[in-house]
Design a protein around this motif. Structure first.
Motif, PDB file in Angstrom:
ATOM      1  N   LEU A 139      26.913  43.888  45.159  1.00 58.90           N
ATOM      2  CA  LEU A 139      27.860  44.849  44.599  1.00 58.90           C
ATOM      3  C   LEU A 139      28.953  45.239  45.586  1.00 58.90           C
ATOM      4  O   LEU A 139      30.140  45.318  45.226  1.00 58.90           O
ATOM      5  N   SER A 140      28.580  45.495  46.861  1.00 58.40           N
ATOM      6  CA  SER A 140      29.569  46.002  47.818  1.00 58.40           C
ATOM      7  C   SER A 140      30.714  45.016  48.084  1.00 58.40           C
ATOM      8  O   SER A 140      31.879  45.444  48.166  1.00 58.40           O
ATOM      9  N   PRO A 141      30.471  43.684  48.188  1.00 57.44           N
ATOM     10  CA  PRO A 141      31.617  42.784  48.360  1.00 57.44           C
ATOM     11  C   PRO A 141      32.529  42.756  47.135  1.00 57.44           C
ATOM     12  O   PRO A 141      33.751  42.645  47.277  1.00 57.44           O
ATOM     13  N   LEU A 145      36.368  43.643  47.317  1.00 58.37           N
ATOM     14  CA  LEU A 145      37.381  42.701  46.840  1.00 58.37           C
ATOM     15  C   LEU A 145      38.334  43.385  45.857  1.00 58.37           C
ATOM     16  O   LEU A 145      39.555  43.306  45.993  1.00 58.37           O
ATOM     17  N   LEU A 146      37.759  44.080  44.863  1.00 56.19           N
ATOM     18  CA  LEU A 146      38.572  44.721  43.825  1.00 56.19           C
ATOM     19  C   LEU A 146      39.396  45.879  44.390  1.00 56.19           C
ATOM     20  O   LEU A 146      40.602  45.981  44.134  1.00 56.19           O
ATOM     21  N   VAL A 147      38.740  46.752  45.163  1.00 56.12           N
ATOM     22  CA  VAL A 147      39.454  47.913  45.703  1.00 56.12           C
ATOM     23  C   VAL A 147      40.537  47.470  46.687  1.00 56.12           C
ATOM     24  O   VAL A 147      41.648  48.024  46.707  1.00 56.12           O
ATOM     25  N   GLY A 148      40.233  46.471  47.515  1.00 52.63           N
ATOM     26  CA  GLY A 148      41.240  45.957  48.441  1.00 52.63           C
ATOM     27  C   GLY A 148      42.469  45.440  47.700  1.00 52.63           C
ATOM     28  O   GLY A 148      43.612  45.700  48.103  1.00 52.63           O
ATOM     29  N   GLU A 257      41.355  47.828  56.005  1.00 49.46           N
ATOM     30  CA  GLU A 257      40.549  48.779  56.775  1.00 49.46           C
ATOM     31  C   GLU A 257      40.269  50.048  55.984  1.00 49.46           C
ATOM     32  O   GLU A 257      39.149  50.586  56.021  1.00 49.46           O
ATOM     33  N   THR A 258      41.270  50.541  55.267  1.00 52.63           N
ATOM     34  CA  THR A 258      41.073  51.744  54.454  1.00 52.63           C
ATOM     35  C   THR A 258      40.034  51.492  53.366  1.00 52.63           C
ATOM     36  O   THR A 258      39.171  52.332  53.094  1.00 52.63           O
ATOM     37  N   THR A 259      40.111  50.321  52.754  1.00 50.29           N
ATOM     38  CA  THR A 259      39.131  49.956  51.735  1.00 50.29           C
ATOM     39  C   THR A 259      37.729  49.884  52.324  1.00 50.29           C
ATOM     40  O   THR A 259      36.776  50.453  51.772  1.00 50.29           O
ATOM     41  N   GLY A 260      37.593  49.190  53.445  1.00 53.52           N
ATOM     42  CA  GLY A 260      36.277  49.041  54.066  1.00 53.52           C
ATOM     43  C   GLY A 260      35.672  50.377  54.447  1.00 53.52           C
ATOM     44  O   GLY A 260      34.488  50.637  54.172  1.00 53.52           O
ATOM     45  N   SER A 283      35.365  40.921  52.345  1.00 55.55           N
ATOM     46  CA  SER A 283      35.792  40.871  50.945  1.00 55.55           C
ATOM     47  C   SER A 283      37.081  41.663  50.743  1.00 55.55           C
ATOM     48  O   SER A 283      37.941  41.269  49.943  1.00 55.55           O
ATOM     49  N   ALA A 284      37.247  42.773  51.472  1.00 57.67           N
ATOM     50  CA  ALA A 284      38.484  43.557  51.368  1.00 57.67           C
ATOM     51  C   ALA A 284      39.674  42.730  51.840  1.00 57.67           C
ATOM     52  O   ALA A 284      40.756  42.772  51.235  1.00 57.67           O
ATOM     53  N   ILE A 285      39.495  41.979  52.935  1.00 62.14           N
ATOM     54  CA  ILE A 285      40.567  41.114  53.430  1.00 62.14           C
ATOM     55  C   ILE A 285      40.930  40.066  52.375  1.00 62.14           C
ATOM     56  O   ILE A 285      42.117  39.780  52.134  1.00 62.14           O
ATOM     57  N   MET A 286      39.904  39.501  51.709  1.00 66.12           N
ATOM     58  CA  MET A 286      40.174  38.520  50.653  1.00 66.12           C
ATOM     59  C   MET A 286      40.946  39.153  49.501  1.00 66.12           C
ATOM     60  O   MET A 286      41.899  38.558  48.970  1.00 66.12           O
ATOM     61  N   GLY A 287      40.536  40.360  49.094  1.00 63.03           N
ATOM     62  CA  GLY A 287      41.217  41.033  47.995  1.00 63.03           C
ATOM     63  C   GLY A 287      42.658  41.361  48.336  1.00 63.03           C
ATOM     64  O   GLY A 287      43.568  41.168  47.518  1.00 63.03           O
ATOM     65  N   VAL A 288      42.867  41.846  49.547  1.00 63.21           N
ATOM     66  CA  VAL A 288      44.223  42.167  50.000  1.00 63.21           C
ATOM     67  C   VAL A 288      45.077  40.908  50.048  1.00 63.21           C
ATOM     68  O   VAL A 288      46.236  40.896  49.596  1.00 63.21           O
ATOM     69  N   GLY A 289      44.514  39.840  50.571  1.00 68.06           N
ATOM     70  CA  GLY A 289      45.276  38.596  50.692  1.00 68.06           C
ATOM     71  C   GLY A 289      45.651  37.994  49.359  1.00 68.06           C
ATOM     72  O   GLY A 289      46.714  37.372  49.217  1.00 68.06           O
TER      73      GLY A 289
END
Length: 332
Positions: A139-141, A145-148, A257-260, A283-289
């Motif tokens: 769930l956390s990744p 991903l989504l929040v990022g 970073e804010t997402t994480g 996963s946040a980096i992937m979502g942002v990218g």
């Protein structure tokens, strides 16, 4: 109770915390270093201080680890089971650090505990493993991903009329704050996991009773070792997170970073869930990218990272089981 076994187990637990620090320090600072918001040494120093502070923010995760995953073992055998579980986690941390793979120290620890418990004939609380480890692992990744993705979309919309160069300079400064929040969340999450193991060792040795508050010396020792490990740095993994998934700019680094940090604080305070800082920031980096364009993310690198996530628990469990069998032959 064998005092030698207790001392060795606590020492190895603190050693695991140290490897956790240098293995996972990249989680907090890789994006800030890659965007040149912070110099590597300044970023590590900041992360070490914030990890130290984060370790004192709560105790819910420590109780989850010490009471909800395996049945509390007893006697000298029980102490060596904990020892073997920690060895499994440390070995896997060192292997993944060597290859620059940002795997989860948390799941290495959980896998080590489960593998050692099974090898030692101790009951595993499978409902707790599924609820507290497996579900958050998936769930956390997804949340990261989504929040990022959404946070980055919001930033692009809010600053759509801004001068790009001025905006980047502003976000480079803002990354100091977001990286500090990420490091604080790492300390909150990961120091408590080792606290839970040390508390379990003290309960086995009849030094503490289950349910007692965590001794202050345990908090200080775990916090200091995590902080020292963080300052030692994890340059191999930092390169993977900071450059190999996607070339980050300051707004993207701030968003990741804010997402994480947000996901880690929410998991700790709302659910007492021991989630992986590695999984969340990656996963946040992937979502942002992906907001730039889908193929901006190097999905081949991402695939190898995700594969590492899935093999971490069973691999650490296998090492821990072998470690227990060796200890069993030598000491029991």
């Amino acid at each position: 109770m064998d005092t030698f076994a207790l001392i060795v187990t606590i020492g190895v637990a603190l050693g695991f915390t140290y490897t956790n620090g240098f293995h996972d320090s990249a989680n907090a600072i890789a994006t800030s270093v890659s965007t040149r918001a912070l110099t590597p040494r300044a970023a590590l120093a900041m992360a070490a201080v914030m990890n130290l502070a984060g370790a004192f923010l709560g105790s819910g995760i420590a109780k989850t680890v010490s009471e909800g995953l395996i049945e509390t073992p007893h006697g000298t055998k029980g102490m060596w089971i904990l020892f073997a579980g920690l060895v499994g986690a440390i070995v896997w941390n060192l292997i993944t650090w060597y290859y620059g793979l940002p795997s989860s120290s948390s799941h290495a620890l959980f896998g080590g505990l489960v593998g050692a418990a099974l090898a030692g004939g101790i009951g595993v609380i499978w409902s707790g493993v599924v609820e507290k480890i497996v579900i958050p692992m998936f769930l956390s990744p997804l949340v990261g991903l989504l929040v990022g993705y959404l946070v980055m979309c919001a930033i692009m919309w809010m600053f759509r009329k801004s001068n790009p160069h001025k905006a980047k300079r502003g976000f480079r400064i803002a990354q100091t704050v977001s990286a500090a929040g990420m490091a604080l969340g790492h300390g909150l999450q990961d120091a408590q996991k080792t606290m839970g193991i040390v508390v379990m060792a003290l309960v086995i040795a009849d030094v503490e009773d289950a349910g007692d508050p965590i001794p202050i010396w345990v908090k200080i020792a775990c916090a200091v070792m995590l902080s020292l490990g963080t300052y030692a740095g994890g340059w191999r993994i930092m390169r993977t997170l900071g450059r190999k998934i996607i070339e980050l700019d300051p707004p993207q680094g701030f968003a990741a970073e804010t997402t994480g940090a947000g996901v880690m604080f929410s998991a700790a305070f709302m659910f007492h869930a021991p989630i992986s800082t590695t999984h969340v920031i990656t996963s946040a980096i992937m979502g942002v990218g992906a907001t730039k364009r889908v193929n901006a993310v190097r999905w081949g690198v991402a695939k190898n990272i995700i594969l590492g996530w899935f093999i971490t628990m069973p691999a650490a469990a296998l090492v821990a089981a072998v470690s227990f069998w060796i200890v069993n032959l030598a000491f029991l």
